[in-house]
Design a protein around this motif. Structure first.
Motif, PDB file in Angstrom:
ATOM      1  N   ARG A  79       0.723  -1.198  -0.096  1.00  0.00           N
ATOM      2  CA  ARG A  79       0.107  -0.055   0.116  1.00  0.00           C
ATOM      3  C   ARG A  79       0.867   1.271   0.091  1.00  0.00           C
ATOM      4  N   ASP A  80       1.846   1.174   0.803  1.00  0.00           N
ATOM      5  CA  ASP A  80       2.742   2.329   0.774  1.00  0.00           C
ATOM      6  C   ASP A  80       3.603   2.503  -0.374  1.00  0.00           C
ATOM      7  N   ARG A  81       3.923   1.579  -0.980  1.00  0.00           N
ATOM      8  CA  ARG A  81       4.766   1.526  -2.192  1.00  0.00           C
ATOM      9  C   ARG A  81       3.958   2.169  -3.462  1.00  0.00           C
ATOM     10  N   TYR A  82       2.759   1.743  -3.229  1.00  0.00           N
ATOM     11  CA  TYR A  82       1.905   2.080  -4.464  1.00  0.00           C
ATOM     12  C   TYR A  82       1.654   3.673  -4.214  1.00  0.00           C
ATOM     13  N   ALA A  83       1.151   4.138  -3.025  1.00  0.00           N
ATOM     14  CA  ALA A  83       1.060   5.568  -2.807  1.00  0.00           C
ATOM     15  C   ALA A  83       2.240   6.561  -3.041  1.00  0.00           C
ATOM     16  N   ASN A  84       3.472   6.074  -2.752  1.00  0.00           N
ATOM     17  CA  ASN A  84       4.627   6.628  -3.194  1.00  0.00           C
ATOM     18  C   ASN A  84       4.728   6.518  -4.644  1.00  0.00           C
TER      19      ASN A  84
END
Length: 126
Positions: A79-84
């Motif tokens: 989730r964090d990787r996609y947001a970044n």
């Protein structure tokens, strides 16, 4: 009936590629399908859509719709990787190919059958 199933399978494969190029064409295709458009008409509308150069907004719209398949089963790191990546893409610092590759790898990792058949992530051989 057979043509209807073939048309629905074509739309399922091409849906996100159309959205990637043009939300207006996506909406037009959905309306055509509601009125039982034939496969020739649907193919023509798909060809018209993919002839339009995608915008950053249309690409991001398609990316977010695809991402929706992972929201319930993804890890916090995913989730964090996609947001970044989304933020970097919007800023113009991440090529569209990296976004597509990331979503493609998630489709494989999470075995999302619908996405594994998508021509946006997995283009059909010529």
């Amino acid at each position: 009936m057979k043509e209807r199933r073939e048309t629905e399978r074509l739309w399922a494969r091409e849906k996100y590629r159309v959205m990637y190029h043009s939300q207006q064409h996506y909406d037009r295709l959905r309306e055509a399908l509601k009125r039982d458009a034939g496969i020739a008409e649907v193919k023509g509308l798909i060809e018209d859509a993919i002839a339009i150069p995608p915008t950053k907004g249309s690409m991001m719209n398609a990316f977010d719709h695809i991402w929706g398949y992972f929201t319930k089963g993804c890890t916090n790191a995913e989730r964090d990787r996609y947001a970044n990546m989304k933020q970097e893409f919007k800023a113009g610092n991440l090529p569209k190919e990296e976004m597509l590759d990331h979503l493609k790898s998630l489709a494989v990792l999470h075995q999302q059958k619908y996405l594994l058949d998508s021509t946006l992530l997995f283009p059909a051989p010529n």
